[in-house]
Design an enzyme around this catalytic site. Sequence first.
Site, PDB file in Angstrom:
ATOM      1  N   HIS A 316      49.370  38.147  38.971  1.00  5.63           N
ATOM      2  CA  HIS A 316      50.411  38.085  37.934  1.00  5.63           C
ATOM      3  C   HIS A 316      49.847  38.633  36.640  1.00  5.63           C
ATOM      4  O   HIS A 316      48.674  38.399  36.328  1.00  5.63           O
ATOM      5  CB  HIS A 316      50.892  36.641  37.732  1.00  5.63           C
ATOM      6  CG  HIS A 316      52.209  36.581  37.039  1.00  5.63           C
ATOM      7  ND1 HIS A 316      52.323  36.603  35.672  1.00  5.63           N
ATOM      8  CD2 HIS A 316      53.480  36.541  37.531  1.00  5.63           C
ATOM      9  CE1 HIS A 316      53.608  36.559  35.344  1.00  5.63           C
ATOM     10  NE2 HIS A 316      54.330  36.521  36.459  1.00  5.63           N
ATOM     11  N   ASP A 374      56.706  34.344  44.143  1.00  9.77           N
ATOM     12  CA  ASP A 374      57.347  35.074  45.246  1.00  9.77           C
ATOM     13  C   ASP A 374      56.696  34.783  46.594  1.00  9.77           C
ATOM     14  O   ASP A 374      57.315  34.980  47.637  1.00  9.77           O
ATOM     15  CB  ASP A 374      57.308  36.579  44.971  1.00  9.77           C
ATOM     16  CG  ASP A 374      58.188  36.938  43.797  1.00  9.77           C
ATOM     17  OD1 ASP A 374      59.357  36.567  43.829  1.00  9.77           O
ATOM     18  OD2 ASP A 374      57.691  37.559  42.845  1.00  9.77           O
TER      19      ASP A 374
HETATM   20  C1  SDX Z   1      57.136  38.658  39.526  1.00  6.99           C
HETATM   21  O1  SDX Z   1      56.064  39.198  34.764  1.00  6.99           O
HETATM   22  C2  SDX Z   1      56.828  38.330  35.281  1.00  6.99           C
HETATM   23  O2  SDX Z   1      57.152  37.395  34.645  1.00  6.99           O
HETATM   24  C3  SDX Z   1      57.306  38.596  36.692  1.00  6.99           C
HETATM   25  C4  SDX Z   1      57.780  37.378  37.474  1.00  6.99           C
HETATM   26  C5  SDX Z   1      59.088  36.831  36.875  1.00  6.99           C
HETATM   27  O3  SDX Z   1      59.339  35.641  37.028  1.00  6.99           O
HETATM   28  O4  SDX Z   1      59.854  37.618  36.313  1.00  6.99           O
HETATM   29  O5  SDX Z   1      56.805  36.349  37.481  1.00  6.99           O
HETATM   30  C6  SDX Z   1      58.130  37.729  38.921  1.00  6.99           C
HETATM   31  O6  SDX Z   1      57.379  39.822  39.447  1.00  6.99           O
HETATM   32  C7  SDX Z   1      55.844  38.143  40.186  1.00  6.99           C
HETATM   33  C8  SDX Z   1      54.917  39.260  40.663  1.00  6.99           C
HETATM   34  C9  SDX Z   1      55.365  39.719  42.034  1.00  6.99           C
HETATM   35  N1  SDX Z   1      54.564  40.881  42.499  1.00  6.99           N
HETATM   36  C10 SDX Z   1      53.704  40.832  43.507  1.00  6.99           C
HETATM   37  O7  SDX Z   1      53.436  39.775  44.076  1.00  6.99           O
HETATM   38  C11 SDX Z   1      53.131  42.161  43.917  1.00  6.99           C
HETATM   39  C12 SDX Z   1      51.639  42.075  44.099  1.00  6.99           C
HETATM   40  N2  SDX Z   1      51.013  41.869  42.827  1.00  6.99           N
HETATM   41  C13 SDX Z   1      50.631  42.967  42.042  1.00  6.99           C
HETATM   42  O8  SDX Z   1      50.987  44.248  42.304  1.00  6.99           O
HETATM   43  C14 SDX Z   1      50.174  42.665  40.613  1.00  6.99           C
HETATM   44  O9  SDX Z   1      49.307  41.577  40.652  1.00  6.99           O
HETATM   45  C15 SDX Z   1      51.249  42.454  39.539  1.00  6.99           C
HETATM   46  C16 SDX Z   1      52.266  43.610  39.536  1.00  6.99           C
HETATM   47  C17 SDX Z   1      51.996  41.165  39.768  1.00  6.99           C
HETATM   48  C18 SDX Z   1      50.561  42.398  38.157  1.00  6.99           C
HETATM   49  O10 SDX Z   1      50.091  43.655  37.821  1.00  6.99           O
HETATM   50  P1  SDX Z   1      49.138  43.956  36.572  1.00  6.99           P
HETATM   51  O11 SDX Z   1      49.176  42.870  35.593  1.00  6.99           O
HETATM   52  O12 SDX Z   1      49.450  45.323  36.093  1.00  6.99           O
HETATM   53  O13 SDX Z   1      47.692  43.904  37.197  1.00  6.99           O
HETATM   54  P2  SDX Z   1      46.941  45.076  37.922  1.00  6.99           P
HETATM   55  O14 SDX Z   1      47.835  45.699  38.942  1.00  6.99           O
HETATM   56  O15 SDX Z   1      46.387  46.010  36.880  1.00  6.99           O
HETATM   57  O16 SDX Z   1      45.791  44.302  38.662  1.00  6.99           O
HETATM   58  C19 SDX Z   1      44.554  43.955  38.043  1.00  6.99           C
HETATM   59  C20 SDX Z   1      43.481  44.073  39.093  1.00  6.99           C
HETATM   60  C21 SDX Z   1      43.440  45.470  39.732  1.00  6.99           C
HETATM   61  O17 SDX Z   1      42.103  45.684  40.159  1.00  6.99           O
HETATM   62  P3  SDX Z   1      41.107  46.592  39.227  1.00  6.99           P
HETATM   63  O18 SDX Z   1      41.782  47.935  39.047  1.00  6.99           O
HETATM   64  O19 SDX Z   1      40.968  45.842  37.933  1.00  6.99           O
HETATM   65  O20 SDX Z   1      39.848  46.656  40.035  1.00  6.99           O
HETATM   66  O21 SDX Z   1      43.748  43.180  40.205  1.00  6.99           O
HETATM   67  C22 SDX Z   1      44.010  43.919  41.393  1.00  6.99           C
HETATM   68  C23 SDX Z   1      44.338  45.356  40.940  1.00  6.99           C
HETATM   69  O22 SDX Z   1      44.023  46.306  41.919  1.00  6.99           O
HETATM   70  N3  SDX Z   1      45.184  43.320  42.026  1.00  6.99           N
HETATM   71  C24 SDX Z   1      45.342  43.120  43.339  1.00  6.99           C
HETATM   72  C25 SDX Z   1      46.581  42.483  43.478  1.00  6.99           C
HETATM   73  N4  SDX Z   1      47.136  42.300  42.273  1.00  6.99           N
HETATM   74  C26 SDX Z   1      46.283  42.814  41.401  1.00  6.99           C
HETATM   75  N5  SDX Z   1      44.581  43.418  44.379  1.00  6.99           N
HETATM   76  C27 SDX Z   1      45.038  43.097  45.600  1.00  6.99           C
HETATM   77  N6  SDX Z   1      46.230  42.476  45.818  1.00  6.99           N
HETATM   78  C28 SDX Z   1      47.005  42.159  44.766  1.00  6.99           C
HETATM   79  N7  SDX Z   1      48.166  41.548  44.958  1.00  6.99           N
END
Ligand code: SDX
Length: 440
Positions: A316, A374
């Site tokens: 998140h 989720d």
């Molecule tokens: C919702 O914002 C809100 O309020 C949203 C929400 C709401 O109520 O409205 O809470 C609802 O959208 C929840 C999120 C649902 N999405 C997912 O579950 C999809 C999987 N998660 C991700 O894609 C991600 O974690 C996000 C989109 C939720 C957050 O993205 P960010 O903040 O841009 O973080 P990032 O993608 O830059 O990740 C940081 C690091 C990265 O690694 P590095 O480049 O630093 O090495 O963490 C890693 C990412 O690769 N990472 C993951 C991961 N999520 C982040 N690695 C593996 N699996 C994952 N799920």
Amino acid sequence: MNAKTGKNDPAEAFTLTDNRSGKQYHLPVISGTMGPDVIDVRKLYAETGCFTFDPGYTSTGSCESKITFIDGERGILLYRGYPIDVLAEQSDFTEVCYLLLYGDLPSPQQKKKFEYGITYHTMLHEQLIYFFRGFRRDSHPMAVMCGVVGALSAFYHDSTDITDPKHRMIASYRLVAKMPTIAAMAYKYTIGQPFMYPRNDLKFSENLLYMMFGNPCEEYRVNPVLSKALDRILILHADHEQNASTSTVRLAGSSGANPFACIAAGIASLWGPAHGGANEAVLNMLTEIGDKKNIPDFIARAKDKNDSFRLMGFGHRVYKNFDPRAKVLEKTCHEVLDELGIEDEPLLDIAVELERIALEDEYFVSKKLYPNVDFYSGIIFKAMGIPTSLFTVLFAVARTVGWVAQWNEMIEDPSQRIGRPRQLFMGEPERKYTPLHKRK
Ligand code: SDX
């Protein structure tokens, strides 16, 4: 200007030094009632000739708000000051709708009046029902919902004057009330069953279940554990500060667009798998994993920078310890599984094992990646027999009240202007046009 003192306190200003010219700029710092202070950069361009650069808005506050507060480090979520777990335990969805829209909990009389107002706006204009027939039967219900909600603006002209508070409130009621009807119809259409008209004797979540799963040939009995679980899921999803879809609604609304069009824009934004579409993506991922023995391969793929696969339902932008909504849902998940007598559901077994392994894995621990809302909502919906394609639709039903509350707040904000970000241009500088016949 300091919100607490009401003064522009120079001691609290943020000093920015331009090392190229040696010039110093004093930027005001604003304190909210809670949360980190913000540096007010509104005059930055006028004074320095520079923009800020923040793709993804990780360090940018886009508005002032009084609705929802999140402390991501401590896993705190408050609606109008009330903790989410308390609301999930003690309140119900319509009360939370009132709270988000009006700012305070209703008195018993106010609640009754509000529920009456919502109940008597649940029907759709009969002509609007013909819109559904224009879609293919195999359409994704989110596609149908996007289209039909946008089309509401063609039917309810008496609530599109955004300068009139009465119009705004009627539009807000209509949206909250009609979304369950649209969601259920979008589903019924794809399975070829007759639409079920809303029933005014049922509560919000009961009516939603009835319209989705009832049919005209037999009586539909609402299971109270399932309607309670659904109501709780709706509460937990009702608002979440300036997330992608809410920011989309605000941005669309900042141009003066009507509320139905703005909410349709929010639905489109919510649909993506990185946002609300994640609950559907979780189930698809569990199906793809297929067997507990495959989990380590998928964990390895999620950690591989060269692989675009990510563990859906994990991570998140704001929560870095735990998602308080996920904590509530974890408990609800077990209640629902117990009620339904589900002990041996392969996808649920995979989910539980995946969660266990990921929570112990150094990669996920060090990056503070925890199951989000989720992850569990997908599992509960699956256990309740809700088809996967409806998961994000139900998120949209819940989030509508948050979207309209935030939209109303924006319209009423005297400092509101059209949203218009700038950019860091990295393309070709101005160049000379060569006529086609002279090009090689
Ligand atoms: C919702 O914002 C809100 O309020 C949203 C929400 C709401 O109520 O409205 O809470 C609802 O959208 C929840 C999120 C649902 N999405 C997912 O579950 C999809 C999987 N998660 C991700 O894609 C991600 O974690 C996000 C989109 C939720 C957050 O993205 P960010 O903040 O841009 O973080 P990032 O993608 O830059 O990740 C940081 C690091 C990265 O690694 P590095 O480049 O630093 O090495 O963490 C890693 C990412 O690769 N990472 C993951 C991961 N999520 C982040 N690695 C593996 N699996 C994952 N799920």
